[in-house]
Design a protein around this motif. Structure first.
Motif, PDB file in Angstrom:
ATOM      1  N   SER A 256       0.858  -1.185   0.000  1.00 41.59           N
ATOM      2  CA  SER A 256       0.000   0.000   0.000  1.00 41.59           C
ATOM      3  C   SER A 256       0.893   1.232   0.000  1.00 41.59           C
ATOM      4  O   SER A 256       2.027   1.187   0.465  1.00 41.59           O
ATOM      5  CB  SER A 256      -0.921   0.017   1.223  1.00 41.59           C
ATOM      6  OG  SER A 256      -0.160   0.018   2.417  1.00 41.59           O
ATOM      7  N   SER A 257       0.378   2.326  -0.544  1.00 42.64           N
ATOM      8  CA  SER A 257       1.090   3.596  -0.465  1.00 42.64           C
ATOM      9  C   SER A 257       0.650   4.271   0.821  1.00 42.64           C
ATOM     10  O   SER A 257      -0.546   4.453   1.048  1.00 42.64           O
ATOM     11  CB  SER A 257       0.753   4.487  -1.664  1.00 42.64           C
ATOM     12  OG  SER A 257       1.333   3.963  -2.812  1.00 42.64           O
ATOM     13  N   ILE A 258       1.608   4.618   1.668  1.00 34.13           N
ATOM     14  CA  ILE A 258       1.266   5.218   2.958  1.00 34.13           C
ATOM     15  C   ILE A 258       1.489   6.721   2.982  1.00 34.13           C
ATOM     16  O   ILE A 258       1.044   7.389   3.909  1.00 34.13           O
ATOM     17  CB  ILE A 258       2.037   4.560   4.115  1.00 34.13           C
ATOM     18  CG1 ILE A 258       3.543   4.784   3.968  1.00 34.13           C
ATOM     19  CG2 ILE A 258       1.699   3.088   4.212  1.00 34.13           C
ATOM     20  CD1 ILE A 258       4.248   4.889   5.272  1.00 34.13           C
ATOM     21  N   ALA A 259       2.182   7.260   1.981  1.00 35.54           N
ATOM     22  CA  ALA A 259       2.444   8.699   1.959  1.00 35.54           C
ATOM     23  C   ALA A 259       2.701   9.152   0.535  1.00 35.54           C
ATOM     24  O   ALA A 259       3.245   8.419  -0.279  1.00 35.54           O
ATOM     25  CB  ALA A 259       3.642   9.043   2.841  1.00 35.54           C
ATOM     26  N   GLY A 260       2.291  10.386   0.274  1.00 38.55           N
ATOM     27  CA  GLY A 260       2.515  11.013  -1.014  1.00 38.55           C
ATOM     28  C   GLY A 260       1.287  10.944  -1.900  1.00 38.55           C
ATOM     29  O   GLY A 260       0.491  10.010  -1.821  1.00 38.55           O
TER      30      GLY A 260
ATOM     31  N   ASP B   7       1.205  19.424   5.654  1.00 41.74           N
ATOM     32  CA  ASP B   7       1.440  19.220   7.085  1.00 41.74           C
ATOM     33  C   ASP B   7       0.130  19.225   7.871  1.00 41.74           C
ATOM     34  O   ASP B   7      -0.748  20.052   7.650  1.00 41.74           O
ATOM     35  CB  ASP B   7       2.355  20.308   7.642  1.00 41.74           C
ATOM     36  CG  ASP B   7       3.821  20.026   7.389  1.00 41.74           C
ATOM     37  OD1 ASP B   7       4.135  18.977   6.793  1.00 41.74           O
ATOM     38  OD2 ASP B   7       4.655  20.846   7.797  1.00 41.74           O
ATOM     39  N   GLY B   8       0.022  18.252   8.790  1.00 46.35           N
ATOM     40  CA  GLY B   8      -1.146  18.146   9.661  1.00 46.35           C
ATOM     41  C   GLY B   8      -2.250  17.289   9.077  1.00 46.35           C
ATOM     42  O   GLY B   8      -3.161  16.882   9.782  1.00 46.35           O
ATOM     43  N   GLY B   9      -2.186  16.997   7.799  1.00 45.44           N
ATOM     44  CA  GLY B   9      -3.214  16.189   7.148  1.00 45.44           C
ATOM     45  C   GLY B   9      -2.798  14.742   6.999  1.00 45.44           C
ATOM     46  O   GLY B   9      -1.795  14.291   7.566  1.00 45.44           O
ATOM     47  N   LEU B  10      -3.595  14.017   6.223  1.00 44.43           N
ATOM     48  CA  LEU B  10      -3.262  12.632   5.943  1.00 44.43           C
ATOM     49  C   LEU B  10      -2.033  12.564   5.038  1.00 44.43           C
ATOM     50  O   LEU B  10      -1.917  13.321   4.072  1.00 44.43           O
ATOM     51  CB  LEU B  10      -4.429  11.930   5.262  1.00 44.43           C
ATOM     52  CG  LEU B  10      -5.673  11.719   6.113  1.00 44.43           C
ATOM     53  CD1 LEU B  10      -6.791  11.126   5.279  1.00 44.43           C
ATOM     54  CD2 LEU B  10      -5.346  10.819   7.304  1.00 44.43           C
ATOM     55  N   ALA B  11      -1.132  11.647   5.338  1.00 45.30           N
ATOM     56  CA  ALA B  11       0.103  11.525   4.574  1.00 45.30           C
ATOM     57  C   ALA B  11      -0.174  11.162   3.115  1.00 45.30           C
ATOM     58  O   ALA B  11       0.564  11.566   2.228  1.00 45.30           O
ATOM     59  CB  ALA B  11       1.010  10.476   5.213  1.00 45.30           C
TER      60      ALA B  11
ATOM     61  N   THR C   5      14.227  18.725   2.980  1.00 44.28           N
ATOM     62  CA  THR C   5      13.206  18.621   4.020  1.00 44.28           C
ATOM     63  C   THR C   5      13.009  17.166   4.415  1.00 44.28           C
ATOM     64  O   THR C   5      13.018  16.277   3.576  1.00 44.28           O
ATOM     65  CB  THR C   5      11.872  19.210   3.511  1.00 44.28           C
ATOM     66  OG1 THR C   5      12.095  20.580   3.153  1.00 44.28           O
ATOM     67  CG2 THR C   5      10.799  19.149   4.567  1.00 44.28           C
ATOM     68  N   ILE C   6      12.828  16.939   5.722  1.00 47.37           N
ATOM     69  CA  ILE C   6      12.520  15.607   6.230  1.00 47.37           C
ATOM     70  C   ILE C   6      11.106  15.640   6.783  1.00 47.37           C
ATOM     71  O   ILE C   6      10.782  16.487   7.628  1.00 47.37           O
ATOM     72  CB  ILE C   6      13.524  15.163   7.309  1.00 47.37           C
ATOM     73  CG1 ILE C   6      14.937  15.138   6.730  1.00 47.37           C
ATOM     74  CG2 ILE C   6      13.127  13.802   7.880  1.00 47.37           C
ATOM     75  CD1 ILE C   6      16.031  14.917   7.769  1.00 47.37           C
ATOM     76  N   ARG C   7      10.269  14.727   6.282  1.00 42.12           N
ATOM     77  CA  ARG C   7       8.875  14.629   6.722  1.00 42.12           C
ATOM     78  C   ARG C   7       8.737  13.500   7.731  1.00 42.12           C
ATOM     79  O   ARG C   7       9.454  12.503   7.683  1.00 42.12           O
ATOM     80  CB  ARG C   7       7.949  14.359   5.533  1.00 42.12           C
ATOM     81  CG  ARG C   7       8.082  15.353   4.374  1.00 42.12           C
ATOM     82  CD  ARG C   7       7.712  16.783   4.704  1.00 42.12           C
ATOM     83  NE  ARG C   7       6.322  17.019   5.008  1.00 42.12           N
ATOM     84  CZ  ARG C   7       5.351  17.178   4.112  1.00 42.12           C
ATOM     85  NH1 ARG C   7       5.611  17.113   2.826  1.00 42.12           N
ATOM     86  NH2 ARG C   7       4.111  17.399   4.495  1.00 42.12           N
ATOM     87  N   ARG C   8       7.765  13.638   8.642  1.00 39.53           N
ATOM     88  CA  ARG C   8       7.483  12.659   9.702  1.00 39.53           C
ATOM     89  C   ARG C   8       6.073  12.141   9.487  1.00 39.53           C
ATOM     90  O   ARG C   8       5.124  12.925   9.408  1.00 39.53           O
ATOM     91  CB  ARG C   8       7.610  13.358  11.051  1.00 39.53           C
ATOM     92  CG  ARG C   8       7.373  12.500  12.242  1.00 39.53           C
ATOM     93  CD  ARG C   8       7.570  13.346  13.519  1.00 39.53           C
ATOM     94  NE  ARG C   8       7.584  12.524  14.684  1.00 39.53           N
ATOM     95  CZ  ARG C   8       6.502  12.219  15.394  1.00 39.53           C
ATOM     96  NH1 ARG C   8       5.316  12.680  15.042  1.00 39.53           N
ATOM     97  NH2 ARG C   8       6.615  11.441  16.457  1.00 39.53           N
ATOM     98  N   ILE C   9       5.917  10.817   9.387  1.00 39.53           N
ATOM     99  CA  ILE C   9       4.615  10.189   9.175  1.00 39.53           C
ATOM    100  C   ILE C   9       4.329   9.304  10.376  1.00 39.53           C
ATOM    101  O   ILE C   9       5.047   8.329  10.641  1.00 39.53           O
ATOM    102  CB  ILE C   9       4.615   9.354   7.873  1.00 39.53           C
ATOM    103  CG1 ILE C   9       5.007  10.252   6.696  1.00 39.53           C
ATOM    104  CG2 ILE C   9       3.264   8.695   7.649  1.00 39.53           C
ATOM    105  CD1 ILE C   9       5.776   9.573   5.619  1.00 39.53           C
TER     106      ILE C   9
ATOM    107  N   SER D 106       3.881  15.550   8.984  1.00 38.50           N
ATOM    108  CA  SER D 106       4.354  16.883   9.378  1.00 38.50           C
ATOM    109  C   SER D 106       5.807  17.018   8.929  1.00 38.50           C
ATOM    110  O   SER D 106       6.451  16.038   8.566  1.00 38.50           O
ATOM    111  CB  SER D 106       4.247  17.077  10.896  1.00 38.50           C
ATOM    112  OG  SER D 106       5.042  16.116  11.571  1.00 38.50           O
ATOM    113  N   THR D 107       6.295  18.240   8.959  1.00 39.34           N
ATOM    114  CA  THR D 107       7.701  18.484   8.639  1.00 39.34           C
ATOM    115  C   THR D 107       8.507  18.362   9.914  1.00 39.34           C
ATOM    116  O   THR D 107       8.232  19.059  10.890  1.00 39.34           O
ATOM    117  CB  THR D 107       7.883  19.875   8.009  1.00 39.34           C
ATOM    118  OG1 THR D 107       7.189  19.898   6.757  1.00 39.34           O
ATOM    119  CG2 THR D 107       9.348  20.196   7.768  1.00 39.34           C
ATOM    120  N   LEU D 108       9.479  17.472   9.920  1.00 34.77           N
ATOM    121  CA  LEU D 108      10.375  17.339  11.065  1.00 34.77           C
ATOM    122  C   LEU D 108      11.375  18.479  11.054  1.00 34.77           C
ATOM    123  O   LEU D 108      11.580  19.153  12.060  1.00 34.77           O
ATOM    124  CB  LEU D 108      11.096  15.994  11.028  1.00 34.77           C
ATOM    125  CG  LEU D 108      12.138  15.777  12.123  1.00 34.77           C
ATOM    126  CD1 LEU D 108      11.445  15.643  13.475  1.00 34.77           C
ATOM    127  CD2 LEU D 108      12.981  14.550  11.819  1.00 34.77           C
TER     128      LEU D 108
END
Length: 189
Positions: free
Chosen positions: A101-105, A114-118, A145-149, A156-158
């Motif tokens: 499954s795709s979990i982000a993007g 940021d703050g929404g669904l990945a 940029t490093i993103r946090r899921i 969010s943006t780490l």
């Protein structure tokens, strides 16, 4: 001359070009990519084909994303494999049972959401992925940029690294949850 490319069989007889993404699983298995579209699994002294985005009949990706370059790999404590897909701006998860499954993007350029669904967020060209012991996924987004899921699927943006960082080459996490990045044009973590 290098030995001929042999991508399956006993590990001591296999040759793959160096510098490709790899990750170690919870049972000691190693996953590596040929930096094109295939993933291989090394276990019990044998290397074997695991998955490919280049093969429409592949049982994991099933051709649904087209051909994409596998740019980063990571595993979590539950044995899931995470795949950074720079071409489509996605992070894929493959369960130990082989379900993908795709979990982000969402396939868009830039770093937004940021703050929404990945899965609704833009990841741009994501070249690297890491997972901490709590199951939090970290992914590079575009160049600096490093993103946090989070496990509940929020993004969010780490951190956004300084402007002189032109690329995040790889990410890793230590047992305390610290995130480290190998970067071009600098040596920051």
């Amino acid at each position: 001359d290098p030995p001929p490319v042999l991508e399956q069989g006993p590990v001591d007889r296999v040759y793959m070009a160096p510098g490709h993404p790899l990750a170690t699983g919870v049972r000691g298995e190693i996953y590596l990519s040929n930096f094109a579209c295939s993933i291989y699994r090394i276990a019990d002294g044998e290397i074997a084909f695991f998955a490919s985005s280049c093969i429409a009949s592949d049982p994991i990706f099933k051709g649904k994303y087209g051909n994409f370059s596998i740019s980063g790999l990571a595993t979590d404590p539950q044995g899931n494999l995470y795949v950074a897909d720079a071409d489509n701006g996605l992070i894929h998860r493959i369960t130990p049972e082989g379900a993908e499954s795709s979990i982000a993007g969402n396939g868009s350029s830039g770093c937004a959401g940021d703050g929404g669904l990945a899965t609704d967020a833009a990841l741009g060209s994501t070249w690297s992925v890491a997972v901490d012991s709590a199951g939090v996924v970290y992914a590079s987004c575009s160049t600096n940029t490093i993103r946090r899921i989070t496990p509940d699927g929020r993004i969010s943006t780490l951190v956004t690294l300084p402007y002189d960082v032109s690329a995040i080459g790889s990410l890793t996490c230590d047992p305390a949850g610290n995130v480290y990045a190998a970067v071009a044009n600098g040596a920051r973590n």
